[in-house]
Design a protein around this motif. Structure first.
Motif, PDB file in Angstrom:
ATOM      1  N   LEU A  90       5.306   5.309   7.674  1.00  0.00           N
ATOM      2  CA  LEU A  90       4.159   6.194   7.821  1.00  0.00           C
ATOM      3  C   LEU A  90       4.052   7.189   6.671  1.00  0.00           C
ATOM      4  O   LEU A  90       2.956   7.635   6.329  1.00  0.00           O
ATOM      5  N   TYR A  91       5.182   7.541   6.085  1.00  0.00           N
ATOM      6  CA  TYR A  91       5.206   8.550   5.024  1.00  0.00           C
ATOM      7  C   TYR A  91       4.832   7.969   3.667  1.00  0.00           C
ATOM      8  O   TYR A  91       4.202   8.640   2.848  1.00  0.00           O
ATOM      9  N   ARG A  92       5.203   6.706   3.449  1.00  0.00           N
ATOM     10  CA  ARG A  92       5.036   6.113   2.129  1.00  0.00           C
ATOM     11  C   ARG A  92       3.566   6.058   1.745  1.00  0.00           C
ATOM     12  O   ARG A  92       2.674   5.998   2.595  1.00  0.00           O
ATOM     13  N   PRO A  93       3.275   6.046   0.436  1.00  0.00           N
ATOM     14  CA  PRO A  93       1.876   5.989  -0.014  1.00  0.00           C
ATOM     15  C   PRO A  93       1.218   4.663   0.344  1.00  0.00           C
ATOM     16  O   PRO A  93       1.817   3.794   0.985  1.00  0.00           O
ATOM     17  N   GLU A  94      -0.016   4.522  -0.123  1.00  0.00           N
ATOM     18  CA  GLU A  94      -0.792   3.317   0.173  1.00  0.00           C
ATOM     19  C   GLU A  94      -0.098   2.072  -0.363  1.00  0.00           C
ATOM     20  O   GLU A  94       0.469   2.074  -1.457  1.00  0.00           O
ATOM     21  N   THR A  95      -0.145   1.001   0.427  1.00  0.00           N
ATOM     22  CA  THR A  95       0.443  -0.276   0.035  1.00  0.00           C
ATOM     23  C   THR A  95      -0.617  -1.362   0.108  1.00  0.00           C
ATOM     24  O   THR A  95      -1.673  -1.170   0.715  1.00  0.00           O
ATOM     25  N   PRO A  96      -0.376  -2.535  -0.507  1.00  0.00           N
ATOM     26  CA  PRO A  96      -1.336  -3.646  -0.381  1.00  0.00           C
ATOM     27  C   PRO A  96      -1.486  -4.091   1.072  1.00  0.00           C
ATOM     28  O   PRO A  96      -0.675  -3.765   1.938  1.00  0.00           O
ATOM     29  N   LEU A 119       0.514  -4.832  -7.515  1.00  0.00           N
ATOM     30  CA  LEU A 119       1.828  -4.503  -8.060  1.00  0.00           C
ATOM     31  C   LEU A 119       1.945  -3.014  -8.327  1.00  0.00           C
ATOM     32  O   LEU A 119       3.005  -2.413  -8.109  1.00  0.00           O
ATOM     33  N   ALA A 120       0.856  -2.402  -8.792  1.00  0.00           N
ATOM     34  CA  ALA A 120       0.891  -0.957  -9.030  1.00  0.00           C
ATOM     35  C   ALA A 120       1.067  -0.192  -7.722  1.00  0.00           C
ATOM     36  O   ALA A 120       1.829   0.784  -7.653  1.00  0.00           O
ATOM     37  N   LEU A 121       0.371  -0.634  -6.662  1.00  0.00           N
ATOM     38  CA  LEU A 121       0.531   0.015  -5.363  1.00  0.00           C
ATOM     39  C   LEU A 121       1.950  -0.155  -4.831  1.00  0.00           C
ATOM     40  O   LEU A 121       2.537   0.794  -4.281  1.00  0.00           O
ATOM     41  N   LEU A 122       2.516  -1.353  -4.991  1.00  0.00           N
ATOM     42  CA  LEU A 122       3.891  -1.583  -4.543  1.00  0.00           C
ATOM     43  C   LEU A 122       4.876  -0.711  -5.303  1.00  0.00           C
ATOM     44  O   LEU A 122       5.789  -0.120  -4.718  1.00  0.00           O
ATOM     45  N   LEU A 123       4.698  -0.653  -6.620  1.00  0.00           N
ATOM     46  CA  LEU A 123       5.607   0.147  -7.441  1.00  0.00           C
ATOM     47  C   LEU A 123       5.538   1.616  -7.050  1.00  0.00           C
ATOM     48  O   LEU A 123       6.565   2.299  -6.936  1.00  0.00           O
ATOM     49  N   HIS A 124       4.328   2.102  -6.805  1.00  0.00           N
ATOM     50  CA  HIS A 124       4.174   3.514  -6.438  1.00  0.00           C
ATOM     51  C   HIS A 124       4.733   3.795  -5.049  1.00  0.00           C
ATOM     52  O   HIS A 124       5.349   4.839  -4.818  1.00  0.00           O
ATOM     53  N   SER A 125       4.520   2.853  -4.113  1.00  0.00           N
ATOM     54  CA  SER A 125       4.990   3.083  -2.743  1.00  0.00           C
ATOM     55  C   SER A 125       6.513   3.033  -2.646  1.00  0.00           C
ATOM     56  O   SER A 125       7.112   3.750  -1.845  1.00  0.00           O
ATOM     57  N   GLU A 126       7.143   2.177  -3.447  1.00  0.00           N
ATOM     58  CA  GLU A 126       8.598   2.041  -3.378  1.00  0.00           C
ATOM     59  C   GLU A 126       9.325   3.042  -4.268  1.00  0.00           C
ATOM     60  O   GLU A 126      10.385   3.556  -3.903  1.00  0.00           O
ATOM     61  N   PHE A 127       8.763   3.323  -5.447  1.00  0.00           N
ATOM     62  CA  PHE A 127       9.493   4.124  -6.438  1.00  0.00           C
ATOM     63  C   PHE A 127       8.680   5.299  -6.958  1.00  0.00           C
ATOM     64  O   PHE A 127       9.045   5.904  -7.956  1.00  0.00           O
ATOM     65  N   GLY A 128       7.576   5.633  -6.286  1.00  0.00           N
ATOM     66  CA  GLY A 128       6.717   6.699  -6.791  1.00  0.00           C
ATOM     67  C   GLY A 128       7.316   8.085  -6.668  1.00  0.00           C
ATOM     68  O   GLY A 128       7.103   8.945  -7.518  1.00  0.00           O
ATOM     69  N   SER A 129       8.072   8.319  -5.604  1.00  0.00           N
ATOM     70  CA  SER A 129       8.680   9.630  -5.382  1.00  0.00           C
ATOM     71  C   SER A 129      10.175   9.546  -5.678  1.00  0.00           C
ATOM     72  O   SER A 129      10.923   8.884  -4.945  1.00  0.00           O
ATOM     73  N   ARG A 147      -2.729   4.393   6.506  1.00  0.00           N
ATOM     74  CA  ARG A 147      -2.915   3.659   5.247  1.00  0.00           C
ATOM     75  C   ARG A 147      -4.376   3.662   4.829  1.00  0.00           C
ATOM     76  O   ARG A 147      -4.703   3.794   3.647  1.00  0.00           O
ATOM     77  N   LYS A 148      -5.308   3.495   5.791  1.00  0.00           N
ATOM     78  CA  LYS A 148      -6.725   3.503   5.452  1.00  0.00           C
ATOM     79  C   LYS A 148      -7.153   4.873   4.925  1.00  0.00           C
ATOM     80  O   LYS A 148      -7.949   4.962   3.978  1.00  0.00           O
ATOM     81  N   ALA A 149      -6.644   5.933   5.548  1.00  0.00           N
ATOM     82  CA  ALA A 149      -7.004   7.281   5.094  1.00  0.00           C
ATOM     83  C   ALA A 149      -6.509   7.527   3.673  1.00  0.00           C
ATOM     84  O   ALA A 149      -7.226   8.115   2.850  1.00  0.00           O
ATOM     85  N   ARG A 150      -5.300   7.053   3.372  1.00  0.00           N
ATOM     86  CA  ARG A 150      -4.783   7.242   2.019  1.00  0.00           C
ATOM     87  C   ARG A 150      -5.536   6.398   1.009  1.00  0.00           C
ATOM     88  O   ARG A 150      -5.758   6.809  -0.134  1.00  0.00           O
ATOM     89  N   ALA A 151      -5.940   5.200   1.422  1.00  0.00           N
ATOM     90  CA  ALA A 151      -6.742   4.365   0.521  1.00  0.00           C
ATOM     91  C   ALA A 151      -8.082   5.017   0.232  1.00  0.00           C
ATOM     92  O   ALA A 151      -8.552   5.024  -0.917  1.00  0.00           O
ATOM     93  N   GLU A 152      -8.715   5.577   1.254  1.00  0.00           N
ATOM     94  CA  GLU A 152      -9.995   6.248   1.050  1.00  0.00           C
ATOM     95  C   GLU A 152      -9.831   7.494   0.190  1.00  0.00           C
ATOM     96  O   GLU A 152     -10.689   7.797  -0.659  1.00  0.00           O
ATOM     97  N   LEU A 153      -8.729   8.218   0.389  1.00  0.00           N
ATOM     98  CA  LEU A 153      -8.459   9.391  -0.441  1.00  0.00           C
ATOM     99  C   LEU A 153      -8.277   8.992  -1.900  1.00  0.00           C
ATOM    100  O   LEU A 153      -8.781   9.669  -2.809  1.00  0.00           O
ATOM    101  N   ARG A 154      -7.582   7.889  -2.133  1.00  0.00           N
ATOM    102  CA  ARG A 154      -7.391   7.421  -3.509  1.00  0.00           C
ATOM    103  C   ARG A 154      -8.718   7.035  -4.142  1.00  0.00           C
ATOM    104  O   ARG A 154      -8.994   7.377  -5.293  1.00  0.00           O
ATOM    105  N   ARG A 155      -9.556   6.326  -3.386  1.00  0.00           N
ATOM    106  CA  ARG A 155     -10.857   5.939  -3.928  1.00  0.00           C
ATOM    107  C   ARG A 155     -11.742   7.159  -4.184  1.00  0.00           C
ATOM    108  O   ARG A 155     -12.461   7.214  -5.197  1.00  0.00           O
ATOM    109  N   ALA A 156     -11.700   8.134  -3.270  1.00  0.00           N
ATOM    110  CA  ALA A 156     -12.494   9.345  -3.476  1.00  0.00           C
ATOM    111  C   ALA A 156     -12.013  10.115  -4.698  1.00  0.00           C
ATOM    112  O   ALA A 156     -12.820  10.647  -5.475  1.00  0.00           O
ATOM    113  N   THR A 157     -10.685  10.191  -4.865  1.00  0.00           N
ATOM    114  CA  THR A 157     -10.131  10.867  -6.042  1.00  0.00           C
ATOM    115  C   THR A 157     -10.542  10.164  -7.322  1.00  0.00           C
ATOM    116  O   THR A 157     -10.901  10.812  -8.318  1.00  0.00           O
TER     117      THR A 157
END
Length: 441
Positions: free
Chosen positions: A131-137, A20-30, A191-201
């Motif tokens: 392609l632009y949106r952040p990581e999603t489930p 739900l947090a990923l969905l909220l950020h991807s839809e309404f994060g920016s 999406r995989k690159a953004r997920a890995e970036l999030r985990r690394a961060t």
């Protein structure tokens, strides 16, 4: 209640919250992207209404905005059963996408070249958005891939020329398949690159937290060890000496060590924003004047003390004692910076905006302003590495025994607990530490 069978869908509370947090950020994060998206939907609906003269465009735009609002409320709902909230949000995500794509599909099959061109732009915008949106489930990624292939099939069917040979039709189908495959590979890899970036961060943040906790624990242990050594040493010597004056001196030293321990606790509570503040209305000019009087007595004659404050009364809403102590720490730091010869400035300014924003522009309207207390010196300044860690607890560049490293961190904790902020500006011409606090009428 019976346990769910292996064929039933099981839910993990932590995984649900993460999705739900990923969905909220991807839809309404920016907020900027959300405004552009909604603006484009509204303009598209109005343009279609003006072109065709039907209400289909406005109805489509209203349906999309309504589904977007409902999806937001579903994502941010509290008290709803976990599994039902996730199912509702998954359905809302899919419904929102299908509502948007319903219009481009309709325009593609309408047969109007202009509308087909607009539909192509809408599909391109959808591809860019996915392609632009952040990581999603994972389910959203799978759904986006399926929708992409559906659009490829619809586009191939709509633009397939009639009456051509099977070879040309096969070639067109292959080209569309290549586009769909390329889109799928790009979407999955992005999406995989953004997920890995999030985990690394997150790993980097966890490491920084552990480093800070270790440094904090080490600093506290070191200081308390010194204090306890002084206390226990004096108390043990108390039984060894017989002279009354020496006994009194040992007790006095032990009491001083206890006071240092108490002061250390107060500083740590101030850094952690757990100290109870006696917040009252005070004239900021009087606080600055009293600070200058005390500072003048403490500073060597070779250090020039300058001051600046408003001509009219300027009241601050804060704990005067804590504020005075925080500013005094900053003055002592400035004294160390100028190395016994230079200039230190104590200033109070009226600054535009709320205290938490910590702006730097002078304010003309006191109703939308806050106060800034500044302690500035003309020393050599701090290098970027030291400046980035200056407010960390127990971080100090002074020799061992010359400072605890709690002055700036305590001042920062006090400022934030008071509804303000602490900012540091440093360079070759000196350093200025600013405490921003709310203005009181």
């Amino acid at each position: 209640m019976s346990r769910p069978t292996s064929n039933e869908l099981s839910f993990d509370r932590h995984a649900i919250d993460s999705d739900l947090a990923l969905l909220l950020h991807s839809e309404f994060g920016s907020r900027r992207e959300l405004l552009v998206r909604c603006f484009g939907i509204i303009i598209g609906g109005i343009a279609l209404w003006a072109y065709e003269g039907t209400s289909l465009g406005p109805v489509w735009a209203a349906a999309y905005l309504l589904a977007l609002t409902a999806n937001y409320h579903a994502l941010t709902a509290r008290g709803m059963a976990a599994r039902w909230q996730k199912r509702l949000c998954v359905g809302g995500y899919c419904l929102l996408t299908l509502i948007y794509l319903a219009m481009p599909v309709y325009l593609l099959v309408a047969g109007d070249p202009f509308l087909s061109f607009c539909a192509a732009l809408a599909v391109i915008a959808f591809a860019i958005f996915t392609l632009y949106r952040p990581e999603t489930p994972d389910f959203a990624r799978t759904f986006d891939v399926l929708v992409g292939w559906m659009l490829v099939v619809i586009a191939a069917y709509s633009f397939m020329p009639s009456g051509v040979a099977a070879l040309e039709q096969g070639l067109i189908a292959v080209l569309c398949a290549v586009v769909g495959l390329y889109y799928t590979m790009t979407l999955i890899s992005t999406r995989k690159a953004r997920a890995e970036l999030r985990r690394a961060t997150q790993r980097n943040l966890d490491e920084q937290k552990m480093e800070a906790i270790g440094r904090l624990s080490g600093g506290i242990a070191h200081d308390f060890n010194n204090i306890l050594t002084a206390m226990l040493g004096n108390l043990e010597l108390y039984n060894e000496v017989e002279d009354a004056k020496e006994k009194d001196a040992l007790v006095s030293d032990a009491r001083k060590a206890g006071n240092r321990a108490s002061e250390l606790i107060v500083q740590m509570l101030a850094f952690a924003q757990r100290t109870r503040l006696e917040v009252e209305r005070h004239d900021a000019r009087e606080i600055a004047k009293n600070l200058c009087v005390m500072a003048r007595r403490m500073l060597p004659a070779r250090i020039q003390l300058e001051h600046r404050w408003p001509e009219q009364p300027a009241c601050v809403l804060a704990d005067a004692g804590r504020l005075h102590k925080a500013l005094l720490h900053l003055v002592l730091n400035a004294q160390e910076a100028v190395e016994g010869e230079g200039s230190i400035t104590v200033a109070v300014d009226l600054i535009a905006g709320p205290a938490t924003e910590a702006g730097s522009d002078p304010a003309e309207n006191p109703e939308d302003a806050h106060l800034r207390f500044t302690i500035a010196d003309d020393g050599p300044g701090m290098n970027p590495e030291v400046a980035s860690r200056a407010a960390e607890p127990f971080f100090t560049t002074k020799p061992v025994g010359k400072g605890s490293g709690l002055g700036l961190s305590t001042a920062m904790g006090f400022a934030e607990q008071s509804g303000g902020a602490l900012r540091i500006r440093t360079g070759p011409l000196g350093t200025a530490v600013m405490i921003h606090l709310p203005l009181c009428p």
